[in-house]
Design a protein around this motif. Structure first.
Motif, mmCIF file in Angstrom:
data_model
loop_
_atom_site.group_PDB
_atom_site.id
_atom_site.type_symbol
_atom_site.label_atom_id
_atom_site.label_comp_id
_atom_site.label_asym_id
_atom_site.label_seq_id
_atom_site.Cartn_x
_atom_site.Cartn_y
_atom_site.Cartn_z
ATOM 1 N N SER A 38 0.833 -1.203 0.000
ATOM 2 C CA SER A 38 0.000 0.000 0.000
ATOM 3 C C SER A 38 0.865 1.249 0.000
ATOM 4 O O SER A 38 0.488 2.266 -0.585
ATOM 5 N N GLY A 39 2.027 1.190 0.628
ATOM 6 C CA GLY A 39 2.936 2.340 0.607
ATOM 7 C C GLY A 39 3.398 2.670 -0.798
ATOM 8 O O GLY A 39 3.430 3.831 -1.195
ATOM 9 N N VAL A 40 3.731 1.646 -1.569
ATOM 10 C CA VAL A 40 4.169 1.860 -2.959
ATOM 11 C C VAL A 40 3.026 2.438 -3.790
ATOM 12 O O VAL A 40 3.205 3.403 -4.539
ATOM 13 N N VAL A 41 1.830 1.862 -3.654
ATOM 14 C CA VAL A 41 0.675 2.346 -4.421
ATOM 15 C C VAL A 41 0.326 3.773 -3.994
ATOM 16 O O VAL A 41 0.001 4.628 -4.833
ATOM 17 N N LEU A 42 0.407 4.058 -2.690
ATOM 18 C CA LEU A 42 0.107 5.410 -2.208
ATOM 19 C C LEU A 42 1.080 6.450 -2.760
ATOM 20 O O LEU A 42 0.667 7.571 -3.062
ATOM 21 N N VAL A 43 2.328 6.093 -2.898
ATOM 22 C CA VAL A 43 3.299 7.034 -3.472
ATOM 23 C C VAL A 43 2.869 7.422 -4.882
ATOM 24 O O VAL A 43 2.862 8.606 -5.244
ATOM 25 N N VAL A 44 2.456 6.447 -5.686
ATOM 26 C CA VAL A 44 2.007 6.726 -7.056
ATOM 27 C C VAL A 44 0.737 7.584 -7.027
ATOM 28 O O VAL A 44 0.634 8.588 -7.747
ATOM 29 N N LEU A 45 -0.237 7.196 -6.193
ATOM 30 C CA LEU A 45 -1.503 7.941 -6.126
ATOM 31 C C LEU A 45 -1.280 9.378 -5.648
ATOM 32 O O LEU A 45 -1.852 10.325 -6.208
ATOM 33 N N ILE A 46 -0.468 9.555 -4.626
ATOM 34 C CA ILE A 46 -0.266 10.896 -4.057
ATOM 35 C C ILE A 46 0.504 11.796 -5.025
ATOM 36 O O ILE A 46 0.133 12.961 -5.230
ATOM 37 N N PHE A 47 1.560 11.265 -5.639
ATOM 38 C CA PHE A 47 2.305 12.109 -6.583
ATOM 39 C C PHE A 47 1.477 12.420 -7.830
ATOM 40 O O PHE A 47 1.578 13.515 -8.393
#
Length: 162
Positions: A46-55
């Protein structure tokens, strides 16, 4: 205990034997199964996916078009008119809340010493998470930028005049 000896953390695992290189451990009580391993894995994924979503969110909101000066009610209304951005923001909300909740759950498990305290802290955490996820999901999918109240359309410079 000497100055160079590190005290063992609280654990349901007891050391068996005196092999200093590779001690063997025995569990006291029942195993929790794979939940903690899956929670650990969820945090990484989820941390990896969140980085993509947030950026992606920051890029679209701050760099595309007029940047931060264009962000207002009309910008959000136009963005949420597209199902793609609704799903994007929903995924960001759900993943961020579940990721944060799992992190706080771990902190509660590490620092709350009494079982009753741990239980109540987790109840409050899960209740708050549930309320925020439900309300956030409702806002994303029921958002109406041009509401009509008692047959009269509320004023807004971006809504078409009937």
């Amino acid at each position: 205990m000497s100055a160079t000896e590190i005290k063992s953390p609280r654990s349901a695992v007891a050391k068996v034997g005196s092999n200093r290189i590779a001690p063997q451990y025995r569990r006291n009580g029942s195993s929790k199964g794979n939940f903690e391993m899956l929670a650990w894995l969820f945090m990484r994924l989820s941390g990896v996916v969140l980085v993509v979503l947030i950026f992606g969110h920051l890029f679209v909101n701050l760099l595309v078009g007029d940047g931060i000066h264009a962000i207002d009610f009309g910008f959000v209304a136009g963005k949420w008119a597209d199902p793609f951005w609704q799903i994007w923001d929903l995924a960001m909300l759900w993943l961020a809340m579940l990721h944060g909740t799992n992190g706080v759950r771990t902190i509660i498990n590490d620092y709350a010493e009494k079982d009753a305290t741990r239980l109540w802290l987790k109840i409050v955490l899960y209740a708050a998470t549930t309320v925020i996820i439900i309300l956030g999901t409702l806002v994303i999918f029921t958002f109406d930028p041009c509401p009509v109240v008692n047959g009269v359309q509320l004023p807004g410079g971006f809504c078409p005049v009937p």
